[in-house]
Design a protein around this motif. Sequence first.
Motif, short mmCIF file in Angstrom:
data_model
loop_
_atom_site.label_atom_id
_atom_site.label_comp_id
_atom_site.label_asym_id
_atom_site.label_seq_id
_atom_site.Cartn_x
_atom_site.Cartn_y
_atom_site.Cartn_z
N PHE A 170 0.56 -1.36 -0.15
CA PHE A 170 0.27 -0.15 0.12
C PHE A 170 0.52 1.45 -0.09
O PHE A 170 2.07 1.18 1.34
CB PHE A 170 -1.01 0.27 1.45
N ALA A 171 0.65 1.99 -0.95
CA ALA A 171 1.63 3.50 -1.14
C ALA A 171 2.72 3.00 -1.08
O ALA A 171 3.70 4.45 0.26
CB ALA A 171 0.75 4.24 0.08
N GLN A 219 -2.14 2.84 -4.74
CA GLN A 219 -1.91 4.25 -4.33
C GLN A 219 -2.67 4.71 -3.99
O GLN A 219 -3.93 4.77 -5.70
CB GLN A 219 -1.49 4.17 -5.19
N GLY A 220 -2.95 6.00 -3.46
CA GLY A 220 -4.52 6.51 -2.79
C GLY A 220 -4.22 7.70 -4.39
O GLY A 220 -3.22 8.03 -4.24
N THR A 221 -4.92 8.39 -5.12
CA THR A 221 -5.18 9.84 -5.99
C THR A 221 -4.87 10.64 -5.03
O THR A 221 -3.95 11.73 -4.91
CB THR A 221 -5.79 10.08 -7.22
N GLU A 252 -8.89 6.08 -7.13
CA GLU A 252 -9.78 7.45 -6.75
C GLU A 252 -9.93 7.53 -5.28
O GLU A 252 -10.92 7.86 -4.62
CB GLU A 252 -10.65 7.90 -7.88
N GLY A 253 -8.97 8.81 -5.05
CA GLY A 253 -10.00 9.62 -3.75
C GLY A 253 -9.60 9.49 -1.99
O GLY A 253 -9.86 9.67 -1.58
N TYR A 254 -8.32 8.10 -1.97
CA TYR A 254 -7.98 8.12 -1.01
C TYR A 254 -6.46 8.36 -0.99
O TYR A 254 -6.17 8.52 -1.35
CB TYR A 254 -7.76 6.20 -1.18
N PHE A 260 -7.81 4.26 3.95
CA PHE A 260 -7.54 3.46 2.64
C PHE A 260 -6.60 2.39 2.73
O PHE A 260 -7.57 0.97 1.88
CB PHE A 260 -6.05 4.18 1.79
N ILE A 261 -6.33 1.70 3.62
CA ILE A 261 -5.20 0.19 4.02
C ILE A 261 -6.30 -0.60 3.74
O ILE A 261 -6.27 -1.31 3.68
CB ILE A 261 -4.22 0.31 5.06
N SER A 262 -7.10 -0.50 5.19
CA SER A 262 -8.35 -1.35 5.56
C SER A 262 -9.82 -1.02 4.43
O SER A 262 -10.02 -2.58 4.24
CB SER A 262 -9.37 -0.70 7.03
N THR A 263 -9.57 -0.44 3.36
CA THR A 263 -10.51 -0.37 2.59
C THR A 263 -10.04 -1.20 1.21
O THR A 263 -11.06 -2.77 0.90
CB THR A 263 -10.19 0.92 2.01
N PHE A 264 -8.93 -1.39 1.12
CA PHE A 264 -8.60 -2.77 0.06
C PHE A 264 -7.57 -3.83 0.94
O PHE A 264 -7.02 -4.67 0.21
CB PHE A 264 -6.99 -1.92 -0.92
N MET A 265 -7.81 -4.29 2.36
CA MET A 265 -7.51 -5.13 2.72
C MET A 265 -7.24 -6.41 2.01
O MET A 265 -7.19 -7.43 2.48
CB MET A 265 -6.72 -5.52 4.73
N ASP A 266 -8.99 -6.39 2.14
CA ASP A 266 -9.28 -7.90 1.79
C ASP A 266 -8.61 -8.56 0.50
O ASP A 266 -8.94 -9.93 0.52
CB ASP A 266 -11.42 -8.12 1.72
#
Length: 277
Positions: A170-171, A219-221, A252-254, A260-266
């Motif tokens: 992540f990032a 990566q968040g924008t 987009e928007g993260y 951010f991390i928890s959103t895409f952890m799964d």
Amino acid sequence: MKVVSTSKSHGGIQGVYSHASEVCACDMTFAAFVPPQAKDGPLPVLWYLSGLACTHANVMDKGEYRRLASELGLAIVCPDTSPRGADVPDEKDNWQFGCGAGFYLDATQEPYAKNYRMYSYITEELPALIAANFPVDMARQAIFGHSMGGHGALTIALKNPQRYRSCSAFAPIAQPSTAGWSRPAFEKYLGPNDKSWRAYDTTLLIEDGKHFPEFLVDQGTADGFLEDGLRPWLLDEACKKAGIDLTLRMQEGYDHSYNFISTFMDEHLKWHAARLA
């Protein structure tokens, strides 16, 4: 090894442990989640490396990994980000260096060389401790991380491709030897000769011939560190030249946070689980 705490979660056990580290010459703390499938035999292990100013606790408290890790049967190990203690040299007013900012390298410069040996700790001492004390299958390992920890995961995978079946981030800091928030730390830890820094720089390791089959990077924008510190396009360029399969997803928007991390952890857990099966 000492048990600091344990707590049941989603049928598994979330523990925090400490031990006297010979590599870092101080006591070190880590978190480990063992899912309920451990009763049936050793499980694959996924290493998570945290970012600047974090400890083992940030992802444990905010990463939201336990529910799916229990479903998938993944053991998750979350080391600290640096050595700590009264005798460990530090710059308390500098969050980008010292305690909380080990950068997953082995320092060569005094007074840091004695303690700041996070590369050896993550690749040698802690895996041996985990293998001896937890029901894990060390033939099935994967690694991921965030920001400084994403840098660490990528470099460690590139230098140890035979050990890890998968690597994501992540990032991540794509080129720490030239980024403003990491270049000063590299000089303090490794000395003024930037040729020695290449051993801990993802893009330069790839340029120098290190290889890993594939990476997944989110990566968040809206990440405030995107332009000056993270620069994922440098990783994209390096991977394309080297023929490494990079899936780079600009979200987009993260931002840079654990929201951010928890959103895409799964999605990262499922991606690793498929490769650890």
